[in-house]
Design a protein around this motif. Structure first.
Motif, PDB file in Angstrom:
ATOM      1  N   GLY A  70       0.810  -1.204   0.000  1.00  0.00           N
ATOM      2  CA  GLY A  70       0.000   0.000   0.000  1.00  0.00           C
ATOM      3  C   GLY A  70       0.844   1.254   0.000  1.00  0.00           C
ATOM      4  O   GLY A  70       2.052   1.222  -0.245  1.00  0.00           O
ATOM      5  N   THR A  71       0.179   2.350   0.314  1.00  0.00           N
ATOM      6  CA  THR A  71       0.807   3.666   0.369  1.00  0.00           C
ATOM      7  C   THR A  71       0.338   4.360   1.636  1.00  0.00           C
ATOM      8  O   THR A  71      -0.843   4.289   1.985  1.00  0.00           O
ATOM      9  CB  THR A  71       0.383   4.519  -0.847  1.00  0.00           C
ATOM     10  OG1 THR A  71       0.808   3.852  -2.042  1.00  0.00           O
ATOM     11  CG2 THR A  71       0.989   5.909  -0.792  1.00  0.00           C
ATOM     12  N   VAL A  72       1.289   5.010   2.319  1.00  0.00           N
ATOM     13  CA  VAL A  72       0.965   5.806   3.493  1.00  0.00           C
ATOM     14  C   VAL A  72       1.505   7.209   3.263  1.00  0.00           C
ATOM     15  O   VAL A  72       2.664   7.371   2.887  1.00  0.00           O
ATOM     16  CB  VAL A  72       1.599   5.235   4.784  1.00  0.00           C
ATOM     17  CG1 VAL A  72       1.315   6.129   5.974  1.00  0.00           C
ATOM     18  CG2 VAL A  72       1.124   3.828   5.046  1.00  0.00           C
ATOM     19  N   ILE A  73       0.662   8.202   3.478  1.00  0.00           N
ATOM     20  CA  ILE A  73       1.092   9.605   3.422  1.00  0.00           C
ATOM     21  C   ILE A  73       1.259  10.046   4.867  1.00  0.00           C
ATOM     22  O   ILE A  73       0.306  10.070   5.636  1.00  0.00           O
ATOM     23  CB  ILE A  73       0.065  10.476   2.684  1.00  0.00           C
ATOM     24  CG1 ILE A  73      -0.105   9.971   1.243  1.00  0.00           C
ATOM     25  CG2 ILE A  73       0.488  11.946   2.719  1.00  0.00           C
ATOM     26  CD1 ILE A  73      -1.234  10.616   0.486  1.00  0.00           C
ATOM     27  N   SER A  74       2.518  10.365   5.221  1.00  0.00           N
ATOM     28  CA  SER A  74       2.798  10.679   6.620  1.00  0.00           C
ATOM     29  C   SER A  74       2.341  12.090   6.983  1.00  0.00           C
ATOM     30  O   SER A  74       2.117  12.932   6.118  1.00  0.00           O
ATOM     31  CB  SER A  74       4.294  10.530   6.909  1.00  0.00           C
ATOM     32  OG  SER A  74       5.029  11.573   6.306  1.00  0.00           O
ATOM     33  N   ILE A  75       2.225  12.309   8.270  1.00  0.00           N
ATOM     34  CA  ILE A  75       1.986  13.627   8.843  1.00  0.00           C
ATOM     35  C   ILE A  75       3.306  14.053   9.467  1.00  0.00           C
ATOM     36  O   ILE A  75       3.966  13.250  10.148  1.00  0.00           O
ATOM     37  CB  ILE A  75       0.869  13.574   9.898  1.00  0.00           C
ATOM     38  CG1 ILE A  75      -0.435  13.128   9.244  1.00  0.00           C
ATOM     39  CG2 ILE A  75       0.720  14.915  10.604  1.00  0.00           C
ATOM     40  CD1 ILE A  75      -1.554  12.854  10.231  1.00  0.00           C
ATOM     41  N   GLN A 108       6.385  12.768   4.091  1.00  0.00           N
ATOM     42  CA  GLN A 108       6.775  11.726   3.149  1.00  0.00           C
ATOM     43  C   GLN A 108       5.583  10.901   2.701  1.00  0.00           C
ATOM     44  O   GLN A 108       4.609  10.759   3.436  1.00  0.00           O
ATOM     45  CB  GLN A 108       7.802  10.779   3.783  1.00  0.00           C
ATOM     46  CG  GLN A 108       9.215  11.264   3.768  1.00  0.00           C
ATOM     47  CD  GLN A 108       9.526  12.332   4.806  1.00  0.00           C
ATOM     48  OE1 GLN A 108       8.700  12.644   5.656  1.00  0.00           O
ATOM     49  NE2 GLN A 108      10.701  12.913   4.727  1.00  0.00           N
ATOM     50  N   THR A 109       5.730  10.354   1.505  1.00  0.00           N
ATOM     51  CA  THR A 109       4.807   9.350   0.999  1.00  0.00           C
ATOM     52  C   THR A 109       5.598   8.060   0.888  1.00  0.00           C
ATOM     53  O   THR A 109       6.659   8.035   0.272  1.00  0.00           O
ATOM     54  CB  THR A 109       4.245   9.746  -0.372  1.00  0.00           C
ATOM     55  OG1 THR A 109       3.518  10.970  -0.234  1.00  0.00           O
ATOM     56  CG2 THR A 109       3.330   8.670  -0.924  1.00  0.00           C
ATOM     57  N   MET A 110       5.097   7.006   1.524  1.00  0.00           N
ATOM     58  CA  MET A 110       5.785   5.719   1.498  1.00  0.00           C
ATOM     59  C   MET A 110       4.928   4.691   0.774  1.00  0.00           C
ATOM     60  O   MET A 110       3.786   4.453   1.151  1.00  0.00           O
ATOM     61  CB  MET A 110       6.063   5.237   2.925  1.00  0.00           C
ATOM     62  CG  MET A 110       6.635   3.831   2.990  1.00  0.00           C
ATOM     63  SD  MET A 110       6.734   3.171   4.670  1.00  0.00           S
ATOM     64  CE  MET A 110       8.272   3.871   5.185  1.00  0.00           C
ATOM     65  N   HIS A 111       5.492   4.109  -0.286  1.00  0.00           N
ATOM     66  CA  HIS A 111       4.902   2.934  -0.931  1.00  0.00           C
ATOM     67  C   HIS A 111       5.613   1.734  -0.321  1.00  0.00           C
ATOM     68  O   HIS A 111       6.843   1.756  -0.186  1.00  0.00           O
ATOM     69  CB  HIS A 111       5.132   2.946  -2.437  1.00  0.00           C
ATOM     70  CG  HIS A 111       4.556   4.143  -3.134  1.00  0.00           C
ATOM     71  ND1 HIS A 111       3.216   4.353  -3.258  1.00  0.00           N
ATOM     72  CD2 HIS A 111       5.156   5.190  -3.736  1.00  0.00           C
ATOM     73  CE1 HIS A 111       3.004   5.486  -3.922  1.00  0.00           C
ATOM     74  NE2 HIS A 111       4.177   6.008  -4.213  1.00  0.00           N
TER      75      HIS A 111
END
Length: 121
Positions: free
Chosen positions: A14-19, A105-108
């Motif tokens: 998946g993908t997580v868009i961090s805060i 950051q955006t993490m795939h």
């Protein structure tokens, strides 16, 4: 559906868009027990390159601190990183991280299952 990358089975992806300044926690459950993998992003002008620090977290988890992963074109693992075991198989992690100035950051990610291990420990 089953997805494989070479000899690895994808457990989840998946993908997580961090805060900004907030960790990303993955809660991985196996049977009646589980563990946490925590990801933290930091920028350090004293460090001249990208770096990952790994340390114990909570009872049986791990904390990964990604230092200077601030490239908007992306940075990632060349090979999956072995994290531990899950259901008596190797548990691995691969990622790509992109940085958007002022927005985190955006993490795939891929959580992968590898070969079977003896006793699951």
């Amino acid at each position: 559906m089953e997805i494989k990358v070479g000899n690895y089975e994808i457990l989840t992806q998946g993908t997580v868009i961090s805060i900004i300044d907030e960790p990303i926690d993955f809660f991985i459950n196996e049977d009646a027990k589980g563990f946490i993998i925590r990801f933290i992003f930091k920028n350090d002008p004293e460090v001249t390159e990208k770096k990952i620090n790994v340390e114990s977290y909570e009872t049986n988890g791990a904390k990964f601190t990604f230092i200077n992963f601030n490239n908007n074109l992306g940075t990632g693992s060349f090979k999956p990183i072995t994290v531990g075991t899950f259901n008596k198989r190797e548990l691995l992690f691969s990622y790509r991280i992109y940085h958007l100035e002022g927005a985190g950051q955006t993490m795939h990610y891929n959580w992968l299952l590898g070969k079977e291990v003896g006793n699951g420990k």
